[in-house]
Design an enzyme around this catalytic site. Structure first.
Site, PDB file in Angstrom:
ATOM      1  N   LYS A  92       0.856  -1.192   0.000  1.00 14.43           N
ATOM      2  CA  LYS A  92       0.000   0.000   0.000  1.00 14.43           C
ATOM      3  C   LYS A  92       0.880   1.225   0.000  1.00 14.43           C
ATOM      4  CE  LYS A  92      -3.860   2.232   0.303  1.00 14.43           C
ATOM      5  NZ  LYS A  92      -3.463   2.906  -0.950  1.00 14.43           N
ATOM      6  N   LYS A 101       5.576   3.432   8.282  1.00 16.00           N
ATOM      7  CA  LYS A 101       4.416   4.319   8.432  1.00 16.00           C
ATOM      8  C   LYS A 101       3.143   3.486   8.505  1.00 16.00           C
ATOM      9  CE  LYS A 101       4.144   7.585   5.341  1.00 16.00           C
ATOM     10  NZ  LYS A 101       3.785   8.557   4.289  1.00 16.00           N
ATOM     11  N   LYS A 130       5.222   1.664  -3.123  1.00 10.64           N
ATOM     12  CA  LYS A 130       5.195   3.040  -3.646  1.00 10.64           C
ATOM     13  C   LYS A 130       5.481   2.982  -5.133  1.00 10.64           C
ATOM     14  CE  LYS A 130       4.785   7.288  -2.106  1.00 10.64           C
ATOM     15  NZ  LYS A 130       4.185   7.807  -0.867  1.00 10.64           N
ATOM     16  N   GLY A 142      -2.749   8.269  -4.336  1.00 16.75           N
ATOM     17  CA  GLY A 142      -2.075   9.455  -4.835  1.00 16.75           C
ATOM     18  C   GLY A 142      -0.840   9.810  -4.027  1.00 16.75           C
ATOM     19  N   ASP A 143      -0.099  10.752  -4.529  1.00 13.34           N
ATOM     20  CA  ASP A 143       1.035  11.369  -3.838  1.00 13.34           C
ATOM     21  C   ASP A 143       1.282  12.657  -4.634  1.00 13.34           C
ATOM     22  OD1 ASP A 143       3.182  10.479  -1.654  1.00 13.34           O
ATOM     23  OD2 ASP A 143       4.298  11.509  -3.202  1.00 13.34           O
ATOM     24  N   THR A 186      -4.646  13.458   5.519  1.00 12.51           N
ATOM     25  CA  THR A 186      -3.214  13.575   5.813  1.00 12.51           C
ATOM     26  C   THR A 186      -2.951  14.830   6.645  1.00 12.51           C
ATOM     27  OG1 THR A 186      -2.807  12.534   3.683  1.00 12.51           O
ATOM     28  CG2 THR A 186      -0.903  13.488   4.797  1.00 12.51           C
ATOM     29  N   ASN A 227      -2.302  19.447  -1.413  1.00 17.61           N
ATOM     30  CA  ASN A 227      -3.329  18.796  -0.611  1.00 17.61           C
ATOM     31  C   ASN A 227      -2.948  18.670   0.866  1.00 17.61           C
ATOM     32  OD1 ASN A 227      -5.655  17.081  -0.119  1.00 17.61           O
ATOM     33  ND2 ASN A 227      -4.144  15.446   0.016  1.00 17.61           N
ATOM     34  N   SER A 286      -6.824   5.693   3.771  1.00 20.66           N
ATOM     35  CA  SER A 286      -6.869   4.864   2.563  1.00 20.66           C
ATOM     36  C   SER A 286      -7.276   3.441   2.920  1.00 20.66           C
ATOM     37  CB  SER A 286      -5.483   4.818   1.901  1.00 20.66           C
ATOM     38  OG  SER A 286      -5.316   5.907   1.027  1.00 20.66           O
TER      39      SER A 286
HETATM   40  N1  GLU Z   1       1.057   9.072  -0.571  1.00 13.27           N
HETATM   41  C1  GLU Z   1       0.546   9.023   0.749  1.00 13.27           C
HETATM   42  C2  GLU Z   1       1.654   8.676   1.722  1.00 13.27           C
HETATM   43  O1  GLU Z   1       2.781   9.091   1.521  1.00 13.27           O
HETATM   44  C3  GLU Z   1      -0.690   8.158   0.868  1.00 13.27           C
HETATM   45  C4  GLU Z   1      -0.512   6.729   0.464  1.00 13.27           C
HETATM   46  C5  GLU Z   1      -1.791   5.901   0.425  1.00 13.27           C
HETATM   47  O2  GLU Z   1      -2.849   6.431   0.758  1.00 13.27           O
HETATM   48  O3  GLU Z   1      -1.698   4.727   0.034  1.00 13.27           O
HETATM   49  O4  GLU Z   1       1.478   8.041   2.732  1.00 13.27           O
END
Ligand code: GLU
Length: 447
Positions: A90, A114, A126, A165-166, A209, A240, A379
Site C-alpha cells: 500500500k 508508516k 510506492k 495518490g502522492d 493527511t 493537498n 486509505s
Molecule cells: N502518498 C501518501 C503517503 O505518503 C498516501 C498513500 C496511500 O494512501 O496509500 O502516505
C-alpha cells in the site's frame, strides 16, 4: 551492534548505487534500531535486516503516450512492492520529474514503517513516474494515466497492491487510472484509494493527511503541557497536505503565517485563514505550481521569490512540500529563531544532518512516517469501505483518524522510552513500526 548496522547500510549502498535518498532513509531508520537488535539477537540470526532492506519486487516499465501536438513521449514508470509482511502493498504514486528508482525506494521503505504504525493491515509499496503534470492538458494527463495503468494493472489488485495518490497524483489522475483499470479487467474493485466520492472514495480522505498531521502535532505539544491555541506556524507547500494542515490548524486556534511553492514563499502577517485557505485550492487547480498569485490577491501577504520559509520566526514549523527541503543551514536559522517544535508533513523533508542538528539543540521532531500516516490510514478505511460495499460518514472517518493519530504518538513515545532514547519520536516511530513488521516476518519464515 553499531558495526552490524553499518554493514547493512553498506550493503544497501553497494546494491543501490546512485540512490542517495534511499541510502538516507536506510541510514536514518537502521541507526535507531541498534538497541532493538541488541535485545533481539534472533532477528539478526533470521537475516531479518538483510531481507527488510531488499524490496520484495521492483517493477520498472516504459510509458509511451502522445501529446497534444501528436508527438510521441516516453516516460519511465515504477512500482516498488517493498514488504508484504503485515498486509498487501500500500502506498501512493508520485508523478514528478524527480522520480527515479532511488526516490521510489526511499518512499517505499518509509511506507513500510508508516503503515505499520497505523496498526492497520497494510504492507509497504510506492510507485510513480518521471512525468511532470505541470502545464499538461487534461487530455494529455488522461492519455498518460491510461498508458501507465496498461502496464501497472498486471501487478496490482485489491488484495495484492493498492496504489493511491502522492505528489502530482490527485483526484483527476486517480479517476483516469481507475477508469482504465476497470476497463481492462472489467472489475469494479477498491484497487486504488483516494477515489472520487461518487465511485467508492472515502469522505474525509482528501483532508486526512493534513488533519492527521495536526492531531499528531497537538499530541506532541500536549506532552509538554502546551497547546496549538495562539501558536504561529510556518507551513511549506500549498498542495493537498498543506491545505488540510492549514485548515485544521485554523480550527484549533493556531495562526499560519506562510505557505510556499517551487517559486518561493508567501508570508501573511494576518494568517492564512478563511477564504485564503480556499484560494490555496485555486492555486493548485491552476496547474501552474506557483504561490506568487496569493500575494497579488491578498494585501496582508508578501512574496519572497526563490526562498524557503525557514528563516521566518514561528512557534512551530510544519514542512508539507517534499523531501529534503530543510538543510543544515535552514536548521541553523530555525534554532536561531528559537524553534522548539518541527512536525514533518512531507515525507522525509529534513536531511539527516539537519535532523541531528535540530535534535542536538533540543528541537522536538514529529517524524513524517508517524505524523503523516493519517492519509494512508484513511486509505485503508477506504479499502474496508469498498470491500464491505458500504459507505462511511465523515464523522466515522474523523473519529477513527483522530484515534489512530493519538495511538501512533503513544506507540512512538513508549518505544523511544523503552529503548533508552527518552522522548525521541524519530527513533520511537522507527522502532515501533519495525517491531510490528519484524514480528510478522519472524512468524512467516524465510520468505
Ligand atoms: N502518498 C501518501 C503517503 O505518503 C498516501 C498513500 C496511500 O494512501 O496509500 O502516505
Amino acid at each position: 551492534m553499531a558495526k552490524l548496522v553499518e554493514q547493512y547500510i553498506d550493503i544497501a549502498k553497494k546494491r543501490n548505487p546512485g540512490e542517495p535518498e534511499f541510502h538516507q532513509t536506510i541510514e536514518e531508520v537502521l541507526t535507531s534500531l541498534e538497541p532493538v537488535l541488541e535485545a533481539n539477537p534472533q532477528y539478526v540470526e533470521a537475516g531479518l535486516l538483510d531481507r527488510l532492506i531488499e524490496p520484495e519486487r521492483m517493477i520498472t516499465f516504459r510509458v509511451p503516450w502522445v501529446d497534444d501536438e501528436g508527438k510521441v513521449q516516453v516516460n519511465r514508470g515504477f512500482r516498488v512492492q517493498f514488504n508484504s509482511a503485515i498486509g498487501p502493498y500500500k502506498g501512493g504514486l508520485r508523478f514528478a520529474p524527480s522520480v527515479y528508482s532511488g526516490v521510489v525506494k526511499f518512499l517505499g521503505f518509509e511506507q513500510i514503517f508508516k503503515n505499520a504504525l497505523t496498526g492497520l493491515p497494510i504492507g509497504g509499496g510506492k510507485g510513480g513516474a518521471d512525468f511532470d503534470p505541470t502545464g499538461k492538458s487534461d487530455a494529455e494527463v488522461m492519455r498518460f494515466c491510461q498508458s501507465f495503468m496498461t502496464e501497472l494493472y498486471k501487478h496490482i489488485g485489491p488484495d495484492t497492491d493498492i496504489p493511491a495518490g502522492d505528489l502530482g497524483v490527485g483526484a483527476r489522475e486517480i479517476g483516469y487510472l481507475f477508469g482504465q483499470y476497470k476497463r481492462i479487467l472489467d472489475q469494479y474493485s477498491g484497487v486504488l484509494t483516494g477515489k472520487g466520492i461518487p465511485y467508492g472514495g472515502l469522505q474525509g480522505r482528501t483532508e486526512a493527511t493534513g488533519f492527521g498531521i495536526v492531531f499528531f502535532t497537538r499530541e506532541m505539544l500536549a506532552h509538554f503541557g502546551e497547546s496549538l491555541e495562539g501558536k504561529s506556524v510556518a507551513v511549506s507547500g500549498f498542495g493537498n497536505v498543506a491545505w488540510g494542515t492549514v485548515t485544521k490548524l485554523n480550527e484549533l486556534g493556531a495562526k499560519v503565517v506562510t505557505i510556499s511553492g517551487p517559486d518561493g514563499y508567501v508570508y501573511d502577517e494576518d494568517g492564512v485563514s478563511g477564504e485564503k485557505i480556499d484560494f490555496m485550492l485555486k492555486l493548485r487547480a491552476s496547474g501552474e505550481n506557483i504561490v506568487e498569485p496569493y500575494a497579488e490577491q491578498f494585501k496582508s501577504a508578501k512574496f519572497f521569490k526563490g526562498e524557503k520559509p525557514w528563516g521566518v520566526k514561528a512557534d512551530l514549523y510544519i514542512p508539507c512540500a517534499t523531501q529534503n527541503e530543510i538543510h543544515i543551514e535552514d536548521a541553523k536559522k530555525m534554532v536561531e529563531n528559537g524553534c522548539k517544535y518541527l512536525c514533518e508533513g512531507a515525507n522525509m523533508p529534513t536531511t539527516n544532518d539537519a535532523l541531528e542538528y535540530l535534535q542536538k539543540h533540543n528541537v522536538i521532531i514529529g517524524p513524517s512516517k508517524a505524523a503523516n500516516a493519517g492519509g494512508v490510514a484513511c486509505s485503508c478505511i477506504e479499502m474496508g469501505q469498498n470491500a464491505g460495499h458500504t459507505v462511511f460518514t465523515p464523522t466515522q472517518v474523523y473519529e477513527q483518524l483522530e484515534q489512530i493519530m493519538i495511538n501512533i504518538h503513544k506507540q512512538a513515545a513508549a518505544a523511544s522510552a523503552k529503548y533508552g532514547y527518552g522522548y525521541d519520536l524519530v527513533k520511537g516511530a522507527n522502532i515501533a513500526g519495525f517491531l510490528r513488521v519484524a514480528e510478522a516476518m519472524m512468524a512467516q519464515g524465510i520468505v
